[in-house]
Design an enzyme around this catalytic site. Structure first.
Site, PDB file in Angstrom:
ATOM      1  N   ASP A 150       1.332  -6.356  -4.836  1.00  0.00           N
ATOM      2  CA  ASP A 150       0.490  -6.381  -3.638  1.00  0.00           C
ATOM      3  C   ASP A 150       0.982  -7.612  -2.885  1.00  0.00           C
ATOM      4  OD1 ASP A 150      -1.702  -7.197  -1.876  1.00  0.00           O
ATOM      5  OD2 ASP A 150      -2.851  -5.643  -2.898  1.00  0.00           O
ATOM      6  N   THR A 160      -1.001 -23.648  18.361  1.00  0.00           N
ATOM      7  CA  THR A 160      -2.344 -23.271  18.801  1.00  0.00           C
ATOM      8  C   THR A 160      -2.879 -22.101  17.975  1.00  0.00           C
ATOM      9  OG1 THR A 160      -3.655 -22.375  20.613  1.00  0.00           O
ATOM     10  CG2 THR A 160      -1.304 -21.921  20.690  1.00  0.00           C
ATOM     11  N   THR A 203       0.817  -1.228   0.000  1.00  0.00           N
ATOM     12  CA  THR A 203       0.000   0.000   0.000  1.00  0.00           C
ATOM     13  C   THR A 203       0.843   1.268   0.000  1.00  0.00           C
ATOM     14  OG1 THR A 203      -1.815  -1.116   1.100  1.00  0.00           O
ATOM     15  CG2 THR A 203      -1.739   1.253   1.361  1.00  0.00           C
TER      16      THR A 203
HETATM   17  N1  ASP Z   1      -2.790  -5.534   0.138  1.00  0.00           N
HETATM   18  C1  ASP Z   1      -1.734  -4.692   0.627  1.00  0.00           C
HETATM   19  C2  ASP Z   1      -0.444  -5.492   0.576  1.00  0.00           C
HETATM   20  O1  ASP Z   1      -0.231  -6.304   1.423  1.00  0.00           O
HETATM   21  C3  ASP Z   1      -2.029  -4.225   2.001  1.00  0.00           C
HETATM   22  C4  ASP Z   1      -1.004  -3.293   2.611  1.00  0.00           C
HETATM   23  O2  ASP Z   1       0.079  -3.078   2.135  1.00  0.00           O
HETATM   24  O3  ASP Z   1      -1.318  -2.745   3.678  1.00  0.00           O
HETATM   25  O4  ASP Z   1       0.344  -5.333  -0.323  1.00  0.00           O
END
Ligand code: ASP
Length: 328
Positions: A53, A266, A14
């Site tokens: 991503d 767990t 992100t």
């Molecule tokens: N979907 C994004 C990723 O993991 C979420 C993030 O970066 O917060 O690349």
């Protein structure tokens, strides 16, 4: 004071994303950099060929990231990997095993909001990472996010909205970030004086089963007896309890007889496996189920991938029971 040389690798997430018709997607490093403040230090940026991503991450991406770090390890004092939050704990865990004899910090960070957003947490996470990388007290893989610095292989993502998105429920934070950045030095792993190396061999045939009252026996059978799968992690209840079901116990027995590694961890957020505490877990130990103690799922998968690929099968159980990188 001598200026530190920091290497920043952008793998996606992100922090560097931009809006598109289908939702947020990774943008270029150039775009990301345009939002970062100028820092009076020697910082070298590099991007993966295709930033992703992190929910698309695969072992081949871990190898690509590791190779980038290996190429420049001797030339820099610290390393920051800009990474998506979704699988950051998995990546931090696997790197903690792949990277041997660390004497420099490897910091994974990212953000909940893209850096282009005026309210983004990306800028502060990045700047704090630079400060921590310069401290040179850390010789291990950590996650720096929001107000915490956590051992990578102890971390899990605990929030998809909070700016404090990570926690290490079974281990104290290595550091807390507020007005000052306070690092708890006694928790840190020692610097190694051996030569840094990366072990790229990973066994990917590691599966997991989350036990719930509706987990179907067919699914358990197919997973436990699948001939390609080398190790199965069972996410049990409470202190490591599993159903006292004769069919289930016989399947475990059969799988272990076929040479599969079965690890009991767990599913409880703050929890430790104590096989034998209850009657429902007593038989597991004698069957040959291994305890994952209080390891996270992320660390257990990573440790199995790494140990199975790099040790002889008769050594795996003994090595797995040891704390290799502070994961236990
Ligand atoms: N979907 C994004 C990723 O993991 C979420 C993030 O970066 O917060 O690349």
């Amino acid at each position: 004071m001598k200026k530190s040389k920091i290497f920043v690798l952008y793998s996606g997430g992100t922090i560097g994303m931009c809006e598109s018709k289908q939702g947020l997607k990774p943008a270029s490093l150039k775009k990301l950099k345009s939002y970062l403040p100028k820092i009076n230090d020697l910082i070298k940026f590099k991007s993966l060929k295709n930033p992703i991503d992190s929910s698309s991450i695969k072992p081949k991406d871990w190898i690509e990231i590791a190779k980038e770090i290996k190429k420049v390890y001797d030339n820099y004092d610290g390393f920051i990997i800009l990474h998506g939050t979704d699988t950051m704990a998995y990546s931090a865990s696997i790197f903690s095993f792949m990277f041997e004899n660390l004497s420099k910090p490897i910091i994974l960070t990212g953000s909940q909001l893209p850096i282009s957003n005026p309210r983004s947490d990306g800028k502060i996470n990045f700047i704090n990472s630079i400060f921590v990388a310069k401290e040179k007290k850390i010789n291990e893989v950590v996650i720096l996010f929001g107000n915490k610095i956590l051992r990578g292989n102890r971390s899990i993502k605990v929030s998809s909205t909070s700016f404090n998105a990570f926690n290490s429920p079974n281990f104290s934070p290595l550091g807390l970030i507020g007005k000052d950045i306070k690092i708890d030095k006694k928790l840190l792993l020692k610097s190694s004086n051996k030569k840094f190396k990366i072990n790229y061999k990973l066994e990917t045939m590691v599966a997991n089963i989350v036990l719930t009252p509706t987990t179907q026996m067919n699914f358990i059978r197919d997973t436990l007896l699948n001939k390609n799968i080398k190790a199965i992690i069972i996410e049990s209840y409470g202190a490591g309890n599993m159903p006292e079901d004769i069919e289930f116990l016989n399947l475990l027995k059969k799988a272990i007889k076929r040479g599969k590694i079965i690890v009991n961890i767990t599913q409880i957020y703050e929890g430790i496996v104590e096989m034998g505490l209850y009657k429902t877990s007593d038989k597991l130990k004698s069957l040959g189920v291994i305890s994952g103690f209080n390891m996270t799922l992320e660390a257990t998968i990573s440790k199995l991938m790494w140990v199975i690929a790099n040790y002889k099968s008769k050594e795996v159980k003994t090595i797995f029971a040891k704390s290799l990188r502070g994961e236990l």
